[in-house]
Design an enzyme around this catalytic site. Structure first.
Site, PDB file in Angstrom:
ATOM      1  CE1 TYR A  74       2.025  40.446  59.971  1.00 25.73           C
ATOM      2  CE2 TYR A  74       2.952  40.446  62.185  1.00 25.73           C
ATOM      3  CZ  TYR A  74       3.034  40.106  60.849  1.00 25.73           C
ATOM      4  OH  TYR A  74       4.140  39.456  60.374  1.00 25.73           O
ATOM      5  CG  HIS A 125       4.940  33.885  53.023  1.00 32.34           C
ATOM      6  ND1 HIS A 125       5.955  34.742  52.634  1.00 32.34           N
ATOM      7  CD2 HIS A 125       5.482  32.645  52.991  1.00 32.34           C
ATOM      8  CE1 HIS A 125       7.055  34.034  52.383  1.00 32.34           C
ATOM      9  NE2 HIS A 125       6.793  32.760  52.591  1.00 32.34           N
TER      10      HIS A 125
HETATM   11  N1  LIG Z   1       2.509  43.363  50.835  1.00 36.03           N
HETATM   12  C1  LIG Z   1       2.784  42.322  51.634  1.00 36.03           C
HETATM   13  O1  LIG Z   1       1.975  41.438  51.796  1.00 36.03           O
HETATM   14  C2  LIG Z   1       4.151  42.240  52.315  1.00 36.03           C
HETATM   15  C3  LIG Z   1       4.888  43.385  52.543  1.00 36.03           C
HETATM   16  C4  LIG Z   1       6.138  43.253  53.211  1.00 36.03           C
HETATM   17  C5  LIG Z   1       6.625  42.013  53.584  1.00 36.03           C
HETATM   18  N2  LIG Z   1       5.880  40.907  53.330  1.00 36.03           N
HETATM   19  C6  LIG Z   1       6.465  39.597  53.740  1.00 36.03           C
HETATM   20  O2  LIG Z   1       7.841  39.764  53.972  1.00 36.03           O
HETATM   21  C7  LIG Z   1       8.670  38.782  53.399  1.00 36.03           C
HETATM   22  C8  LIG Z   1       9.773  39.521  52.641  1.00 36.03           C
HETATM   23  O3  LIG Z   1      10.169  38.953  51.430  1.00 36.03           O
HETATM   24  P1  LIG Z   1       9.955  39.643  49.999  1.00 36.03           P
HETATM   25  O4  LIG Z   1      10.990  39.101  49.091  1.00 36.03           O
HETATM   26  O5  LIG Z   1       8.538  39.547  49.628  1.00 36.03           O
HETATM   27  O6  LIG Z   1      10.207  41.171  50.234  1.00 36.03           O
HETATM   28  P2  LIG Z   1      11.523  41.974  50.620  1.00 36.03           P
HETATM   29  O7  LIG Z   1      11.007  43.118  51.463  1.00 36.03           O
HETATM   30  O8  LIG Z   1      12.578  41.120  51.172  1.00 36.03           O
HETATM   31  O9  LIG Z   1      12.026  42.525  49.211  1.00 36.03           O
HETATM   32  C9  LIG Z   1      11.283  43.452  48.483  1.00 36.03           C
HETATM   33  C10 LIG Z   1      11.946  43.569  47.106  1.00 36.03           C
HETATM   34  O10 LIG Z   1      11.116  44.415  46.309  1.00 36.03           O
HETATM   35  C11 LIG Z   1      11.948  45.299  45.566  1.00 36.03           C
HETATM   36  N3  LIG Z   1      11.108  46.456  45.228  1.00 36.03           N
HETATM   37  C12 LIG Z   1      10.893  47.582  45.949  1.00 36.03           C
HETATM   38  N4  LIG Z   1      10.021  48.389  45.304  1.00 36.03           N
HETATM   39  C13 LIG Z   1       9.680  47.752  44.154  1.00 36.03           C
HETATM   40  C14 LIG Z   1       8.800  48.062  43.076  1.00 36.03           C
HETATM   41  N5  LIG Z   1       8.088  49.207  43.062  1.00 36.03           N
HETATM   42  N6  LIG Z   1       8.693  47.175  42.039  1.00 36.03           N
HETATM   43  C15 LIG Z   1       9.408  46.015  42.043  1.00 36.03           C
HETATM   44  N7  LIG Z   1      10.251  45.675  43.054  1.00 36.03           N
HETATM   45  C16 LIG Z   1      10.382  46.527  44.092  1.00 36.03           C
HETATM   46  C17 LIG Z   1      13.120  45.588  46.464  1.00 36.03           C
HETATM   47  O11 LIG Z   1      14.254  46.007  45.711  1.00 36.03           O
HETATM   48  C18 LIG Z   1      13.344  44.211  47.121  1.00 36.03           C
HETATM   49  O12 LIG Z   1      14.207  43.417  46.356  1.00 36.03           O
HETATM   50  C19 LIG Z   1       7.745  37.954  52.575  1.00 36.03           C
HETATM   51  O13 LIG Z   1       7.753  36.697  53.125  1.00 36.03           O
HETATM   52  C20 LIG Z   1       6.353  38.556  52.684  1.00 36.03           C
HETATM   53  O14 LIG Z   1       5.424  37.603  53.140  1.00 36.03           O
HETATM   54  C21 LIG Z   1       4.655  40.993  52.714  1.00 36.03           C
END
Ligand SMILES: NC(=O)c1ccc[n+]([C@@H]2O[C@H](COP(=O)([O-])OP(=O)(O)OC[C@H]3O[C@@H](n4cnc5c(N)ncnc54)[C@H](O)[C@@H]3O)[C@@H](O)[C@H]2O)c1
Ligand SMILES: [Zn+2]
Length: 259
Positions: A74, A125
């Site tokens: 993290y 989240h």
């Molecule tokens: N930035 C962050 O805060 C972050 C990053 C990673 C994971 N998370 C956490 O992980 C969990 C995962 O679930 P989720 O559904 O958010 O993510 P996920 O990782 O499960 O899915 C990500 C989705 O984004 C799509 N994607 C990839 N690049 C993209 C782009 N440039 N434009 C649009 N779409 C794109 C992928 O095809 C995929 O379907 C969440 O609960 C979240 O809290 C948060």
């Protein structure tokens, strides 16, 4: 269901909905921040972390099993977020709110929507910047990240709580944990009353958040999805726009503002 590439303006039905919609809910996931260089969980499996599954790094059980491993992961992600900038997708969403009632509901723990200028952002989240004690819940003020954002991170012992000596944990919602109640209630209410729900960069696999599009669909709101890949939300969405947030959102918002 319509699926189309890069040209929302070529689908008249979608264009009409876009121009008419006044109460818009934008529901974002990790993909919305991907073009800012914040790895999705799948993309974060590099370096030291490639041997671990999200369940090892993002659950209370994983944290108690190996606090330094989870805390280090993290801290590495916090450094990445702090060094990142909002992308064209975040900025387009913020610009949309100048002429429409736009609320963002995000699963992301970063602050890129806020830094792009969105003022109504609901974090389902939590936040990677809000640390607290694992045992007593006391807030802990994090120092600026000391980790190299360009590196691949390493394990790091968490600090201890000044009140009870418990372990400090990131203020995010892990798998197997409850969502913050007030945020969830507000998110459900917004989805029940939206004219349009736009799902951006979410795989639709992580519940309960992934249930929000169903709430909007049941209330009769049209649902559009922006994602370069097919997801579990494809069947529910009325319009599936295959492309990235940074490429599609500026065009989509420009088309919406024509009305
Ligand atoms: N930035 C962050 O805060 C972050 C990053 C990673 C994971 N998370 C956490 O992980 C969990 C995962 O679930 P989720 O559904 O958010 O993510 P996920 O990782 O499960 O899915 C990500 C989705 O984004 C799509 N994607 C990839 N690049 C993209 C782009 N440039 N434009 C649009 N779409 C794109 C992928 O095809 C995929 O379907 C969440 O609960 C979240 O809290 C948060
Ligand atoms: Zn404590």
């Amino acid at each position: 269901m319509d699926t189309f590439d890069l040209h929302p303006d070529l689908v008249p039905a979608f264009h009409a909905i876009l121009r008419k919609a006044r109460r818009i809910v934008v529901f974002t996931g990790a993909g919305a921040s991907a073009e800012s260089g914040i790895p999705t969980f799948r993309d974060a499996q590099v370096g030291l972390w490639h041997r671990f599954r999200p369940q090892d790094l993002a659950t209370p059980e994983g944290f108690l099993r190996d606090p330094a491993l989870v805390y280090g992961w993290y801290e590495w992600r916090r450094a990445k977020v702090a060094a990142a900038e909002p992308n064209a997708g975040h900025r387009a969403i913020a610009a949309w709110a100048q002429t429409r009632d736009v609320t963002v509901i995000t699963q992301n723990v970063d602050d890129l929507h806020e830094r792009a200028g969105s003022s109504r952002v609901i974090h389902l989240h939590g936040s990677i910047f809000a640390a607290r004690c694992f045992d007593c819940g006391a807030a802990y003020k994090l120092p600026p990240p000391s980790v190299d954002a360009a590196g691949t991170g390493e394990a790091m012992d968490p600090p201890r709580c000044a009140a009870c000596n418990g372990l400090i944990r990131p203020g995010v919602v892990w798998f197997n944990e409850n969502l913050p109640q007030r945020e969830w209630a507000k998110a459900e209410e917004l989805c029940r009353t939206a004219d349009l729900l736009l799902c951006i960069g979410t795989s639709g696999l992580v519940y309960p958040a992934a249930g929000l599009p169903q709430v909007a669909a049941q209330a009769g709101a049209p649902i559009a999805q922006i994602n370069p890949e097919a997801t579990d939300l494809d069947a529910l969405a009325d319009f599936n726009i295959r492309g990235t947030a940074g490429k599609i959102m500026p065009r989509l918002v420009a088309a919406a503002m024509q009305g």
